[in-house]
Design a protein around this motif. Structure first.
Motif, PDB file in Angstrom:
ATOM      1  N   GLU A   1     -44.163 -21.349  32.603  1.00 26.19           N
ATOM      2  CA  GLU A   1     -43.253 -22.193  32.763  1.00 26.19           C
ATOM      3  C   GLU A   1     -44.209 -23.593  32.153  1.00 26.19           C
ATOM      4  O   GLU A   1     -43.891 -24.075  30.824  1.00 26.19           O
ATOM      5  CB  GLU A   1     -42.705 -22.537  33.951  1.00 26.19           C
ATOM      6  CG  GLU A   1     -41.290 -23.836  33.617  1.00 26.19           C
ATOM      7  CD  GLU A   1     -40.506 -23.652  33.010  1.00 26.19           C
ATOM      8  OE1 GLU A   1     -40.005 -22.316  33.161  1.00 26.19           O
ATOM      9  OE2 GLU A   1     -39.868 -24.213  31.942  1.00 26.19           O
ATOM     10  N   THR A   2     -45.415 -23.857  33.060  1.00 31.30           N
ATOM     11  CA  THR A   2     -45.569 -24.952  32.332  1.00 31.30           C
ATOM     12  C   THR A   2     -46.978 -24.541  31.470  1.00 31.30           C
ATOM     13  O   THR A   2     -46.665 -25.836  30.616  1.00 31.30           O
ATOM     14  CB  THR A   2     -46.832 -25.168  33.932  1.00 31.30           C
ATOM     15  OG1 THR A   2     -48.274 -24.001  34.093  1.00 31.30           O
ATOM     16  CG2 THR A   2     -46.739 -25.774  34.877  1.00 31.30           C
ATOM     17  N   ALA A   3     -46.730 -23.505  30.961  1.00 30.02           N
ATOM     18  CA  ALA A   3     -47.583 -23.151  29.581  1.00 30.02           C
ATOM     19  C   ALA A   3     -46.438 -22.939  28.686  1.00 30.02           C
ATOM     20  O   ALA A   3     -46.730 -24.034  27.501  1.00 30.02           O
ATOM     21  CB  ALA A   3     -47.606 -21.362  30.051  1.00 30.02           C
ATOM     22  N   ASP A   4     -45.469 -23.444  29.416  1.00 33.45           N
ATOM     23  CA  ASP A   4     -43.972 -23.813  27.897  1.00 33.45           C
ATOM     24  C   ASP A   4     -44.270 -24.645  27.871  1.00 33.45           C
ATOM     25  O   ASP A   4     -43.873 -25.295  26.680  1.00 33.45           O
ATOM     26  CB  ASP A   4     -43.116 -23.224  28.257  1.00 33.45           C
ATOM     27  CG  ASP A   4     -42.995 -21.696  28.482  1.00 33.45           C
ATOM     28  OD1 ASP A   4     -43.880 -20.912  27.772  1.00 33.45           O
ATOM     29  OD2 ASP A   4     -41.848 -20.782  29.311  1.00 33.45           O
ATOM     30  N   ARG A   5     -44.918 -25.646  28.666  1.00 28.05           N
ATOM     31  CA  ARG A   5     -44.938 -26.912  28.092  1.00 28.05           C
ATOM     32  C   ARG A   5     -46.453 -27.948  28.355  1.00 28.05           C
ATOM     33  O   ARG A   5     -46.107 -29.075  28.135  1.00 28.05           O
ATOM     34  CB  ARG A   5     -44.344 -27.443  29.625  1.00 28.05           C
ATOM     35  CG  ARG A   5     -42.471 -26.975  29.578  1.00 28.05           C
ATOM     36  CD  ARG A   5     -42.411 -28.391  31.583  1.00 28.05           C
ATOM     37  NE  ARG A   5     -40.849 -26.996  31.851  1.00 28.05           N
ATOM     38  CZ  ARG A   5     -40.309 -27.372  32.989  1.00 28.05           C
ATOM     39  NH1 ARG A   5     -40.765 -29.196  32.953  1.00 28.05           N
ATOM     40  NH2 ARG A   5     -39.234 -26.877  33.709  1.00 28.05           N
ATOM     41  N   ALA A   6     -46.709 -27.218  27.894  1.00 23.26           N
ATOM     42  CA  ALA A   6     -48.018 -27.358  27.529  1.00 23.26           C
ATOM     43  C   ALA A   6     -48.523 -28.363  26.621  1.00 23.26           C
ATOM     44  O   ALA A   6     -49.351 -29.028  26.082  1.00 23.26           O
ATOM     45  CB  ALA A   6     -48.963 -26.193  27.256  1.00 23.26           C
ATOM     46  N   LEU A   7     -47.799 -28.468  25.638  1.00 25.97           N
ATOM     47  CA  LEU A   7     -47.177 -29.116  24.593  1.00 25.97           C
ATOM     48  C   LEU A   7     -47.351 -30.947  24.481  1.00 25.97           C
ATOM     49  O   LEU A   7     -48.650 -31.313  24.461  1.00 25.97           O
ATOM     50  CB  LEU A   7     -47.071 -28.725  23.121  1.00 25.97           C
ATOM     51  CG  LEU A   7     -47.421 -27.554  22.365  1.00 25.97           C
ATOM     52  CD1 LEU A   7     -45.573 -27.275  21.271  1.00 25.97           C
ATOM     53  CD2 LEU A   7     -47.957 -28.080  21.562  1.00 25.97           C
ATOM     54  N   GLU A   8     -46.349 -30.839  26.031  1.00 22.63           N
ATOM     55  CA  GLU A   8     -46.089 -32.085  26.257  1.00 22.63           C
ATOM     56  C   GLU A   8     -46.792 -32.362  27.488  1.00 22.63           C
ATOM     57  O   GLU A   8     -46.911 -33.247  27.833  1.00 22.63           O
ATOM     58  CB  GLU A   8     -44.508 -32.245  26.005  1.00 22.63           C
ATOM     59  CG  GLU A   8     -43.869 -32.604  25.160  1.00 22.63           C
ATOM     60  CD  GLU A   8     -42.602 -32.602  25.703  1.00 22.63           C
ATOM     61  OE1 GLU A   8     -41.952 -33.824  25.657  1.00 22.63           O
ATOM     62  OE2 GLU A   8     -41.152 -32.039  25.092  1.00 22.63           O
ATOM     63  N   TRP A   9     -46.447 -31.875  28.275  1.00 14.80           N
ATOM     64  CA  TRP A   9     -47.001 -31.895  29.365  1.00 14.80           C
ATOM     65  C   TRP A   9     -48.405 -30.720  30.186  1.00 14.80           C
ATOM     66  O   TRP A   9     -48.620 -29.566  29.438  1.00 14.80           O
ATOM     67  CB  TRP A   9     -45.919 -31.650  30.626  1.00 14.80           C
ATOM     68  CG  TRP A   9     -44.869 -32.457  30.806  1.00 14.80           C
ATOM     69  CD1 TRP A   9     -44.392 -31.525  29.445  1.00 14.80           C
ATOM     70  CD2 TRP A   9     -44.380 -33.174  31.543  1.00 14.80           C
ATOM     71  NE1 TRP A   9     -42.995 -32.795  29.997  1.00 14.80           N
ATOM     72  CE2 TRP A   9     -43.347 -33.326  31.017  1.00 14.80           C
ATOM     73  CE3 TRP A   9     -45.440 -33.888  32.817  1.00 14.80           C
ATOM     74  CZ2 TRP A   9     -42.781 -34.386  31.979  1.00 14.80           C
ATOM     75  CZ3 TRP A   9     -44.123 -34.798  33.000  1.00 14.80           C
ATOM     76  CH2 TRP A   9     -43.209 -35.214  32.961  1.00 14.80           C
ATOM     77  N   GLN A  10     -49.136 -31.674  31.313  1.00 13.71           N
ATOM     78  CA  GLN A  10     -50.429 -31.228  31.502  1.00 13.71           C
ATOM     79  C   GLN A  10     -49.822 -30.932  33.310  1.00 13.71           C
ATOM     80  O   GLN A  10     -49.996 -31.747  33.832  1.00 13.71           O
ATOM     81  CB  GLN A  10     -51.271 -31.990  31.401  1.00 13.71           C
ATOM     82  CG  GLN A  10     -52.482 -30.218  31.893  1.00 13.71           C
ATOM     83  CD  GLN A  10     -54.305 -31.654  32.202  1.00 13.71           C
ATOM     84  OE1 GLN A  10     -54.385 -33.229  31.153  1.00 13.71           O
ATOM     85  NE2 GLN A  10     -55.124 -30.967  32.501  1.00 13.71           N
ATOM     86  N   TYR A  11     -50.468 -29.728  33.684  1.00 13.16           N
ATOM     87  CA  TYR A  11     -49.731 -29.325  34.670  1.00 13.16           C
ATOM     88  C   TYR A  11     -51.469 -29.559  35.893  1.00 13.16           C
ATOM     89  O   TYR A  11     -52.266 -28.612  35.541  1.00 13.16           O
ATOM     90  CB  TYR A  11     -48.789 -28.437  35.702  1.00 13.16           C
ATOM     91  CG  TYR A  11     -46.930 -29.128  34.573  1.00 13.16           C
ATOM     92  CD1 TYR A  11     -46.616 -29.766  35.554  1.00 13.16           C
ATOM     93  CD2 TYR A  11     -47.169 -28.730  33.184  1.00 13.16           C
ATOM     94  CE1 TYR A  11     -45.139 -30.175  35.142  1.00 13.16           C
ATOM     95  CE2 TYR A  11     -45.349 -28.783  32.943  1.00 13.16           C
ATOM     96  CZ  TYR A  11     -44.767 -29.619  33.853  1.00 13.16           C
ATOM     97  OH  TYR A  11     -43.810 -30.062  33.338  1.00 13.16           O
ATOM     98  N   ASP A  12     -50.651 -29.261  37.123  1.00 16.16           N
ATOM     99  CA  ASP A  12     -51.681 -28.780  38.128  1.00 16.16           C
ATOM    100  C   ASP A  12     -51.372 -28.184  39.337  1.00 16.16           C
ATOM    101  O   ASP A  12     -50.333 -28.315  39.942  1.00 16.16           O
ATOM    102  CB  ASP A  12     -53.125 -30.044  38.638  1.00 16.16           C
ATOM    103  CG  ASP A  12     -54.182 -30.793  37.983  1.00 16.16           C
ATOM    104  OD1 ASP A  12     -54.353 -29.766  36.922  1.00 16.16           O
ATOM    105  OD2 ASP A  12     -54.638 -31.665  37.859  1.00 16.16           O
ATOM    106  N   ILE A  13     -51.744 -27.320  39.274  1.00 12.18           N
ATOM    107  CA  ILE A  13     -51.013 -26.267  40.218  1.00 12.18           C
ATOM    108  C   ILE A  13     -52.057 -26.465  41.554  1.00 12.18           C
ATOM    109  O   ILE A  13     -53.193 -25.192  41.123  1.00 12.18           O
ATOM    110  CB  ILE A  13     -50.159 -24.841  40.368  1.00 12.18           C
ATOM    111  CG1 ILE A  13     -49.540 -25.289  38.989  1.00 12.18           C
ATOM    112  CG2 ILE A  13     -49.677 -23.994  40.438  1.00 12.18           C
ATOM    113  CD1 ILE A  13     -48.797 -23.724  38.023  1.00 12.18           C
TER     114      ILE A  13
END
Ligand SMILES: Nc1ncnc2c1ncn2[C@@H]1O[C@H](COP(=O)(O)OP(=O)(O)OP(=O)(O)O)[C@@H](O)[C@H]1O
Length: 967
Positions: free
Chosen positions: A674-686
């Motif tokens: 999911e985070t990868a899908d949104r990687a263009l817009e978002w940067q996630y820390d899990i």
């Protein structure tokens, strides 16, 4: 037997016909004499009455179908018309009447039999009583007879003795006293007279004999005299011749020779002897005439005696005559008595005669006559002696009399007693007779009554029967008329029947065609129906999905805790047999329903949001929770916890085996996707942290010192955090696996038996997802709590004690606290007791806040676990109704996020990390290739309290983490 035309529904095209004819043919039992015979059917009766065919059923008694219309019409000639229904009704009524008549007849017979029985019993009783009376009479009579005999015997004995005494006294005192003898001895006197007469006759006979003997004796004496005289003469003559011879010899021989002298001497001796004999004879000779004279005197005496006796006899005869006169007088005097005695003693006469005979014989033995004869010679000694003897005898007899009198008295007493007895017996007999009379009269009365009842009943029954018969007859006449009226219809029906028969012949073909057509129609209809059904199912499923969707939406809106159920398959540990039988069943159309066959054999239904069967895969399960998991990427707090008894599959569902992982791993991987899908817009820390709660102690399973007891703390902002909890950033599957492996290792080193330990501890995987919008700088903080709870079985079931008990109590405490929290939330109570256990305290934000919560209740399907299954499912049902309120995203604008980060940096700069946490952090970094943050994790991450002020390792985070939250 009934003729009935059945019109099948598929023959609707044919002409519908009513039943043509229905003959009931009821054979009610009827008594003919003693035998039970079947009643003739009403058909027979009316057929007979109408003079129709005798055997409507042909030879075999079976009703044949009429061969043709004409034949039938020949058999049944109608006279009038009437409706078929009326005919049927009449026929039925006739049957009923017939059965009633049979019943009545049977009752009459029963009554007759009863009457007969009573009569027979009465006669029997009467006979019995009669016989009893007879026997009693006979017995009584025989008793009486015996008594009478006895009395008579005694009377006879007394009489006899009296007579004897009297006789003896009379003999002693003389005849004078005889006259005064008691009249009771009259008979004896008569007997005595007779006896004397016979004695006289005998004596006369003896006298004649004596005279004849005397005559003989005289002639003998004369003869003897003559013989003696001649003998004397001869002897004298011999003497003389001898004397002459002696003289002659003396003369011839002289006085000289010896022999001659001797001979002479001898002769002289002989002569002397002869002379002596002669002299003796002469001496004896003059004696003979003396004896003769004595004899003659004796004879004379006897003759005189005889004469005397004759006189005596005459005297006695005169006496007898006198006595007879007296007797007649007495007879006259005692005529009545004699008459009575004669009548009473007819039977006794025999015995009397016998006694008389005895007396005769006895008297014949006694020398009475002699006594009398001797008495005549009063002067003789013998008479005196006899008198003395008689006196002695008299005394003896007196004694005997006394004895007899005594006996007589005794006998009298006995007689009296017997008489009393007899009287008693007579009385009893009379009583019996009376009773018999009473019984007899009662019997007669009863018999009369019975007779009357019987005759009355018979009359009544006969009357009723007659009435019935009359009404039956009337009915019968009506029925007959009705039948006659029905006849044309019947004929018509017969014709129709014929027509139908014709139709029937064509029927098989028709039916074949119809069946073919119908089959086609049916298959078409079935096809249509199945199509329709398919459509319906499709629609239903669609509706169901829609409903689910709406339900989910509603649940979402309400913020309900959602509950899934997962049933694990049978495993080896379940064993075999009845205990290992599955108790779980499902609804084919509704995947939210589950049925448990409880021990009472009752199916208990549970409704869940989704039920996963034994066949459900890990993928299927995860597919359902995937959406929920990914919510945390959007900034939601999500909590998924697995609940269920030990061995129900909680760990399998949450962790799963490495080759088929569970929600934990799949969830993280999904987050990566999911985070990868949104990687263009978002940067996630899990980042993840792994904890366990064991015995109400929190352990950091990623820490280098897992035995360190962590505590839950409330931050000043109101958020909950665990100071010093290790957090690891994960970016790939490998990172996840290594993190989990570390957690496992740490968990395993802390316990001896991993399986048992895992059953008794709660395992928590906390995933934090922090997202930064690359463009806006907005920040989302989502949190995913994945909890594998300890086994939910009750404490007492485990039978634990000591440390184990404490352990079990703690598990119980956590779970019961969880239950209490759920209950409070359900009831929407102001105070929710989160702090009652570490578990509820840790999960406070996930359970009570605006998080999305999912409970997966795990079920072991076998029968032995049914109680735990029911309790888990009941708990799940309750959990399902808990409304937490609508969940909200945790997003912060870039400014807010920056400000918060700066504040945090500022506060972090002022504070220094604790020694313990620092050292543990270092070691964690060294141990793991992952980036490890030592910080106090906000468990709930609710609202704006994303990070705690003392998070000293925040610097290790990427720069975008320092952006402010967008609210
Ligand atoms: N869906 C499933 N498919 C196949 N096997 C399963 C499934 N669920 C559970 N099992 C098996 O059942 C056994 C018990 O499962 P598990 O250890 O997950 O139970 P648990 O509820 O976690 O027990 P505990 O409370 O003791 O931890 C394991 O051997 C597991 O492999």
């Amino acid at each position: 037997m009934a003729y009935q035309v059945v019109t099948p529904s598929h023959m609707m095209g044919l002409k519908h016909r009513e039943p043509v004819f229905k003959t009931p043919m009821t054979f009610s039992p009827r008594l003919v004499g003693e035998q039970a015979r079947p009643s003739p059917s009403r058909v027979d009766v009316w057929r007979e009455q109408l003079g129709l065919d005798d055997d409507p059923y042909g030879c075999n008694g079976q009703p044949d179908m009429p061969s043709s219309d004409e034949e039938e019409l020949e058999q049944y000639q109608p006279q009038e018309t009437c409706s078929m229904i009326e005919y049927q009704a009449l026929k039925k009524e006739l049957e009923e009447r017939n059965s009633q008549r049979d019943e009545l007849l049977y009752k009459i017979k029963m009554l007759n039999d009863k009457g007969k029985n009573y009569k027979a019993r009465l006669v029997k009783e009467e006979n019995n009583k009669k016989q009893q009376i007879k026997i009693m009479r006979k017995t009584h009579e025989s008793h009486l007879e015996a008594k009478q005999n006895l009395v008579q015997n005694l009377q006879d004995v007394i009489d006899e003795q009296e007579a004897k005494i009297f006789q003896l006294e009379a003999e002693i005192k003389g005849d004078a006293s005889r006259r005064s003898k008691p009249p009771s001895a009259v008979n004896k006197l008569v007997d005595q007279i007779q006896h004397l007469e016979s004695e006289k006759a005998e004596l006369t006979g003896q006298l004649l004999t004596a005279q004849a003997e005397l005559q003989n004796f005289r002639s003998e004496k004369e003869e003897q005299d003559r013989t003696t005289k001649s003998a004397i003469n001869k002897l004298e003559k011999d003497n003389r011749s001898l004397q002459e011879e002696v003289v002659g010899l003396r003369n011839s021989q002289g006085n000289g020779s010896t022999d001659t002298e001797k001979q002479l001497l001898k002769l002289e001796q002989d002569c002397d002897r002869l002379q002596r004999e002669l002299s003796e004879s002469r001496r004896l000779q003059p004696k003979q005439p003396y004896n003769y004279a004595a004899e003659n005197a004796k004879i004379k005496k006897l003759e005189e005696e005889n004469e005397h006796l004759k006189n005596r006899v005459l005297e006695l005869e005169t006496d007898c005559a006198i006595k007879q006169k007296e007797l007649s007088d007495l007879k006259l005097k005692h005529k009545e008595d004699i008459h009575r005695l004669t009548s009473e003693n007819v039977g006794v006469n025999k015995q009397l005669r016998q006694m008389r005979q005895d007396l005769t014989s006895q008297q014949s033995k006694e020398p009475q006559v002699h006594t009398k004869v001797e008495k005549v010679e009063v002067e003789s000694e013998a008479s005196k002696k006899a008198l003395a003897e008689a006196m002695a005898e008299k005394d003896k007899l007196r004694n005997q009399i006394t004895t007899y009198q005594r006996m007589y008295n005794d006998s009298n007493k006995q007689l009296t007693a017997e008489k009393i007895k007899v009287t008693d017996l007579e009385k009893r007999l009379k009583e019996y007779e009376k009773q018999m009379e009473v019984v007899k009269s009662e019997m007669m009365r009863e018999m009369k009554q019975l007779e009357q009842t019987k005759s009355h009943a018979v009359d009544q029954a006969a009357k009723r029967a007659e009435e019935k018969m009359m009404s039956l007859n009337a009915n019968y006449t009506r029925a007959k008329l009705g039948l006659q009226m029905l006849w044309p219809q019947f004929t018509q029906l017969v014709k129709e029947h014929k027509a139908l028969k014709k139709d029937m012949s064509a029927f098989p073909l028709l039916i074949k065609q119809t069946v073919g057509m119908t089959l086609k129609e049916i298959s078409k209809a079935v096809h249509n129906v199945s199509e329709y059904n398919k459509e319906l199912v499709r629609k239903y499923k669609k509706e169901m999905q829609l409903r689910k969707k709406y339900h989910n939406e509603l649940v979402e809106l309400k913020g309900n805790i959602r509950v899934f159920c997962r049933v694990r398959p049978n495993i080896r540990e379940d064993g075999s047999g009845q205990q290992a039988q599955s108790v779980v069943s499902y609804d084919q159309d509704d995947d939210g329903l589950l049925f448990i066959n409880n021990k009472g054999g009752r199916l208990q239904t549970f409704e869940m949001d989704k039920v996963f069967t034994e066949d459900s895969t890990q993928t299927e399960v995860f597919d359902e929770v995937k959406a929920l998991v990914t919510c945390c990427v959007d900034g939601y707090n999500v909590c998924i916890f697995a609940y269920g008894q030990t061995g129900s599959g909680k760990t399998y569902t949450m962790e799963g085996p490495s080759e088929d992982p569970g929600i934990n791993q799949r969830g993280l991987m999904e987050l990566f996707r999911e985070t990868a899908d949104r990687a263009l817009e978002w940067q996630y820390d899990i980042t993840v942290s792994v904890m366990e709660i064991y015995n109400e102690m929190i352990r950091d399973l990623l820490s280098s010192d897992p035995s360190y007891k962590m505590e839950v703390k409330m931050s000043p902002e109101g958020g909950l955090y665990v100071p010093g909890l290790t957090t690891i950033r994960v970016q790939s599957v490998e990172d996840i696996n290594e993190t989990f492996a570390l957690g496992h290792r740490n968990r395993a080193t802390a316990c001896t038996n991993m399986n048992e330990h895992s059953s008794r501890s709660h395992a928590l995987l906390c995933v934090n997802v922090i997202g930064r919008n690359k463009t806006t700088g907005a920040k989302t903080v989502g949190k995913l709590n994945l909890v594998d709870l300890a086994g939910s079985e009750r404490v007492n079931k485990s039978g634990a004690d000591g440390a184990r008990l404490k352990e079990a109590q703690n598990i119980n405490k956590s779970l019961s606290s969880l239950g209490d929290v759920i209950q409070s939330l359900r009831n929407k109570q102001a105070h929710v007791p989160y702090r009652n256990s570490k578990l509820t305290y840790l999960l406070q934000d996930s359970l009570g806040g605006d998080s999305k919560t999912l409970m997966i209740v795990q079920v072991a399907p076998v029968e032995k676990n049914v109680n735990e299954t029911l309790s888990s499912l009941s708990f799940a049902q309750r959990v399902r109704t808990v409304e937490l309120g609508m969940a909200s995203k945790k997003t912060e604008s870039s400014e807010v996020a920056d400000l918060k980060e700066r504040l945090a940096q500022y506060e972090g700069g002022r504070s220094t990390p604790t020694k313990g946490t620092s050292s543990r952090a270092t070691s964690a970094v060294k141990r793991n290739k992952f980036t490890v943050f030592y910080r106090t994790t906000s468990i709930g991450a609710g609202g704006t309290h994303g990070f705690s002020p003392d998070l000293h390792v925040l610097l290790a985070q990427p720069p975008h983490h320092r952006y402010g939250f967008s609210s």
